[in-house]
Every structure is written in C-alpha cells, then in structure tokens.
Design a protein around this motif. Sequence first.
Motif, PDB file in Angstrom:
ATOM      1  N   MET A   9       0.837  -1.210   0.000  1.00  0.00           N
ATOM      2  CA  MET A   9       0.000   0.000   0.000  1.00  0.00           C
ATOM      3  C   MET A   9       0.870   1.257   0.000  1.00  0.00           C
ATOM      4  SD  MET A   9      -3.173  -0.314  -0.420  1.00  0.00           S
ATOM      5  CE  MET A   9      -3.445   1.452  -0.442  1.00  0.00           C
ATOM      6  N   GLN A  10       1.945   1.206   0.786  1.00  0.00           N
ATOM      7  CA  GLN A  10       2.856   2.369   0.819  1.00  0.00           C
ATOM      8  C   GLN A  10       3.423   2.626  -0.565  1.00  0.00           C
ATOM      9  OE1 GLN A  10       5.872   1.823   3.786  1.00  0.00           O
ATOM     10  NE2 GLN A  10       4.419   2.206   5.456  1.00  0.00           N
ATOM     11  N   ASP A  11       3.766   1.545  -1.219  1.00  0.00           N
ATOM     12  CA  ASP A  11       4.330   1.624  -2.567  1.00  0.00           C
ATOM     13  C   ASP A  11       3.324   2.216  -3.563  1.00  0.00           C
ATOM     14  OD1 ASP A  11       6.886   0.810  -3.351  1.00  0.00           O
ATOM     15  OD2 ASP A  11       5.944  -0.573  -4.808  1.00  0.00           O
ATOM     16  N   VAL A  12       2.077   1.699  -3.459  1.00  0.00           N
ATOM     17  CA  VAL A  12       1.017   2.172  -4.367  1.00  0.00           C
ATOM     18  C   VAL A  12       0.779   3.669  -4.152  1.00  0.00           C
ATOM     19  CG1 VAL A  12      -1.484   2.027  -4.806  1.00  0.00           C
ATOM     20  CG2 VAL A  12      -0.136  -0.065  -4.635  1.00  0.00           C
ATOM     21  N   LYS A  13       0.787   4.096  -2.892  1.00  0.00           N
ATOM     22  CA  LYS A  13       0.555   5.520  -2.602  1.00  0.00           C
ATOM     23  C   LYS A  13       1.721   6.373  -3.105  1.00  0.00           C
ATOM     24  CE  LYS A  13      -2.532   5.052   1.314  1.00  0.00           C
ATOM     25  NZ  LYS A  13      -2.696   5.025   2.750  1.00  0.00           N
ATOM     26  N   ALA A  14       2.946   5.882  -2.926  1.00  0.00           N
ATOM     27  CA  ALA A  14       4.109   6.663  -3.361  1.00  0.00           C
ATOM     28  C   ALA A  14       4.154   6.784  -4.884  1.00  0.00           C
ATOM     29  CB  ALA A  14       5.388   6.002  -2.841  1.00  0.00           C
ATOM     30  N   LYS A  15       3.790   5.699  -5.571  1.00  0.00           N
ATOM     31  CA  LYS A  15       3.866   5.701  -7.042  1.00  0.00           C
ATOM     32  C   LYS A  15       2.687   6.408  -7.690  1.00  0.00           C
ATOM     33  CE  LYS A  15       6.411   1.702  -8.720  1.00  0.00           C
ATOM     34  NZ  LYS A  15       6.255   0.316  -9.139  1.00  0.00           N
ATOM     35  N   ASN A  16       1.575   6.500  -6.957  1.00  0.00           N
ATOM     36  CA  ASN A  16       0.351   7.081  -7.518  1.00  0.00           C
ATOM     37  C   ASN A  16      -0.185   8.168  -6.596  1.00  0.00           C
ATOM     38  OD1 ASN A  16      -0.237   4.822  -9.696  1.00  0.00           O
ATOM     39  ND2 ASN A  16       0.227   3.770  -7.794  1.00  0.00           N
ATOM     40  N   PRO A  17       0.602   9.243  -6.405  1.00  0.00           N
ATOM     41  CA  PRO A  17       0.166  10.263  -5.456  1.00  0.00           C
ATOM     42  C   PRO A  17      -1.097  10.964  -5.945  1.00  0.00           C
ATOM     43  CG  PRO A  17       2.087  11.016  -6.690  1.00  0.00           C
ATOM     44  CD  PRO A  17       1.842   9.598  -7.098  1.00  0.00           C
ATOM     45  N   ASP A  18      -1.839  11.547  -5.032  1.00  0.00           N
ATOM     46  CA  ASP A  18      -3.058  12.301  -5.380  1.00  0.00           C
ATOM     47  C   ASP A  18      -4.098  11.449  -6.082  1.00  0.00           C
ATOM     48  OD1 ASP A  18      -1.887  14.610  -4.341  1.00  0.00           O
ATOM     49  OD2 ASP A  18      -0.854  14.982  -6.237  1.00  0.00           O
ATOM     50  N   GLN A  19      -4.161  10.162  -5.767  1.00  0.00           N
ATOM     51  CA  GLN A  19      -5.201   9.316  -6.376  1.00  0.00           C
ATOM     52  C   GLN A  19      -5.936   8.553  -5.270  1.00  0.00           C
ATOM     53  OE1 GLN A  19      -3.376   6.956  -9.522  1.00  0.00           O
ATOM     54  NE2 GLN A  19      -2.580   8.775 -10.540  1.00  0.00           N
ATOM     55  N   PRO A  20      -6.622   9.281  -4.365  1.00  0.00           N
ATOM     56  CA  PRO A  20      -7.204   8.619  -3.185  1.00  0.00           C
ATOM     57  C   PRO A  20      -8.213   7.526  -3.530  1.00  0.00           C
ATOM     58  CG  PRO A  20      -8.014  10.887  -3.398  1.00  0.00           C
ATOM     59  CD  PRO A  20      -6.890  10.738  -4.373  1.00  0.00           C
TER      60      PRO A  20
END
Length: 453
Positions: A9-20
């Motif tokens: 999840m951390q990875d997904v958030k870092a790679k896809n910022p601003d996509q809540p």
Amino acid sequence: MSEFVESLMQDVKAKNPDQPEFHQAVYEVLTSLELVLEKHPEYRKAKIVERIVEPERVIMFRVPWVDDNGEVQINRGYRIEMNSAIGPYKGGLRFHPSVNLGILKFLAFEQVFKNSLTTLPMGGGKGGSDFNPKGKSDAEVMRFCQSFMSELFRHIGPNTDVPAGDIGVGGREIGYLFGQYKKLRNEFTGVLTGKGLGWGGSLIRPEATGYGSVYFASEMLATRGETLEGKTCLVSGSGNVAQYTVEKINQLGGKVVTLSDSSGYIYDEEGIDAKKLAFVMELKNVRRGRIKEYAEKYPNAVYTPVDPNLDYNPLWNHKADCAFPSATQNEINGKDAQHLVDNGVICVSEGANMPTTIEGINIFLENKILYGPGKAANAGGVAVSGLEMSQNSLRLSWTREEVDQKLHQIMKNIHKTCVDSAEAYGTPGNYVNGANIGGFLKVANAMLDQGIV
Ligand code: NDP
C-alpha cells in the motif's frame, strides 16, 4: 493488516500520489487477498499482486473541439488498459467534470475483478474525459465525441479493447463515438457496446446493470428466506442504473421511495410506480432536466436540495428495508451507513461503483447486513455487454427473454461464486471477500499461465 499489504500500500501511494480513490479500491481488494496469499505462495513468488495494481497501459490525450459559439474548447481524454489476462480490455467511458486519472484507475481496477466474476472472457479497462455533457447541445456533444474518438480509435478494437457507457455516456454518446470509429477505420465491428438496437446493440443492455443489481439483492435476501415483495427501498441517482433498478424492484413487488441527482433528492412515501418512473425517464433521458421537477409534478413528494454543510446524505436516513446506491463513488460514508442500519435496512446492493467508503463497509459487515459490493452487484451491465460482443461475433441477435434469462443466470452464478469463495476462505457471508477473491483467482491463474508479461 499484514506486513506485505502494508508495504505494498505504501508503494502504491508513493507511485500514484493524489489518487485517493485508486488507493481506496486497491486497499479494499488487498485486505481480502491476504487470505488468499497465505494459502498460495506461488502468487507471491510471481508478484501477481504487484503486477495487478499496475495498469498495462495508460493513454492520455488532448480533446479539442469547437462549441456552438465558435469558441475552441479543450478537454482531456483517457483510456486505462488495466489487465488483459482473460480477454480484451473492457469497461465504460465516463464523461463528467470530476474525471481524473485516479478515478479512472480505481474504476479500471475494479473492472478487472468484476469482469472476471461474470465468467465471460473480458479483461478490465476504463476511460473517459473531464468533459461535462450537461447543458451542451446535441451538436456540441457530437463534435466532442468525434474529437475524442479521433485519438481513441487507434488504441481500441473488437479484439483489443471494447469501451461502453458509464456516467454521462449513454445511447446518444455511444452512437456518435461508433459513427466516428466506423468512419476512421472503414469497418463495422463490435468495437463498442451499448449500441442502438438497429445497429448491433443487444436487447436488455440498457436495463442490465439495474436489473442485475436487483437480481443480486434477491439472491442475497433468499439466503435469509426473504424476497423483495413488500420491501421499501431507497435508490440514489436517477440515471441509467437507477431507472432500471426502480423498474425491476417494482416488478418484484417492492416499493421505491427515493431518487436523486447531484443537486438533491426526492422522497415519495407513496412509491415511484411505473407511471412516475416513465416521467423520470422522459425527464432525464429526453429533456435532460433535474430531479427537482419530480416534486413539482407529484406534490406529495418532498424535494431536498444538497446541503454542502451536512456531513451525511439525508437520502440514506429514511425507514427502509433495502438500499440501492446507484449514483457515484463514496456516496455512503460511515455516518450514512450507520443511519441505514439504524433505520432497519437489511440489504444493500451497489449499482454504482464503490459507492461506500471503507468506514461504511465496515459498519455493514459488523452489523451483518447483506452487503453486495459493486464489483459483484453491478456486474450485470458488463455481462450483457459481453453478450452483445458474442452476438456481434455470431452476427445474430437474441430475444429479450433470452438475454434477460442469461443475465439472471449470470447474477445467480456471481452470487454463488461470492458465497462459495467467502466460505472457502473462512469468512462466510462476507460478500466483499467473496467478490474480491472470486474475481482475483481466475485472473491470477491466467497471469501465472502466461508468464511475466
Ligand atoms: P448516468 O450518467 O446515467 O446517471 C448518473 C446519476 O448519478 C445521475 O442521476 C447523476 O446526477 C448522479 N451523479 C453522478 N455524479 C454524481 C455526484 N458526483 N454526486 C451526486 N450524484 C451524482 O450514469 P449511470 O447510471 O450509468 O451510472 C451510475 C453509477 O453506476 C456509476 O457509479 C457507474 O460507474 C455505475 N455503473 C454503471 C454501469 C452502466 O452500465 N451504466 C455499469 C456498472 C456500474 P446528475 O445528472 O446531477 O449528474
């Protein structure tokens, strides 16, 4: 949450910022998949989950067009080709000012599992534009659709990627998009679904998502010996999905008391019967008016405009037995879910995609609500799109009864897959786990078979 899911999840958030919305959709699926990954180290080894959260291809493009005043307008177009392990990319196009990359990625991600659940050979995709069709003339909508397709046509095809409708894209838009594709390719093929009946469309496609969501609710109710007969139902939205949800609930003896649009909602204690529904269909599909007019036509109904200061939606705060969110994502938050439970709702079937927040889902699960998540409950639309593709390939068309019967059977099968998968992984009655796991396994196994691609 396991260490693996947390770090992914951390990875997904870092790679896809601003996509809540994309984070939310991935999180919901990953929490169910924990149960699977424990039992299947081969998926971990082949990094199936890491691959499944990464779109195979993302296309973004400029859509210039000229409005009726001769002004040049520029919108942004998208197509997310998420996963093609089990078939050509398939999923709708959304035209709405709120459209952005994150929203389309969440929709494309959900679509992968949904399409797998239908048992038909369809991969997952989604697309659209931040174009707002509201208030535009037919000629403006046509020019926009032609410009949009002038780029999209090179990326799609009946064996590659087959778009359909979604919010803001109905029969009119599919017609203009198809016309332009045909002109550019000089080919008449089943490249889009939701086509007109006279030129390759399938009977029951307009009805399919709403009917399917009600069939799914009936299956869930049957597990507790209940039916929709005599049940009071809350429906949100007043577009394609909401309209046919109301029609099928009425046919099965239920009573619908609400409908909404983005400006407000109506509450009609007497019920929205077939005659009133015909008024709504004319209002929304032909005159393209606002739901407020319902209360002007039927003075017993109460119209409540959206109040931006409220942290809940009053539509979900009425006494009822069943709820059918059929408008848009995150329209039921934790407070709304609690209101539904407190008001006696026992069954929630999601016609919309991801209409319930994670907090809301947890409240439904804790209270043992029969909760059918969108990727299962609204899969009827794409299922009949799949049947439209089959009919196009066979160059014949099935009757209304044949398609409806196939749709009904598919919804029963999806329900069974959810029930069986939830049970097999130790969480009986949990349709969220059932849908996520049931949808995932087929895609994951296909990905294993096809190697690292
Ligand atoms: P339509 O455009 O026909 O109708 C959408 C309805 O939802 C309208 O009443 C609209 O009101 C309302 N709405 C849209 N956005 C918002 C918002 N941000 N806040 C409040 N209300 C809103 O779309 P559909 O009926 O096709 O789609 C509804 C939902 O169902 C979507 O979540 C879609 O992804 C999902 N879905 C649709 C399928 C299909 O086959 N069409 C298949 C599977 C899922 P307004 O007119 O004011 O914008």
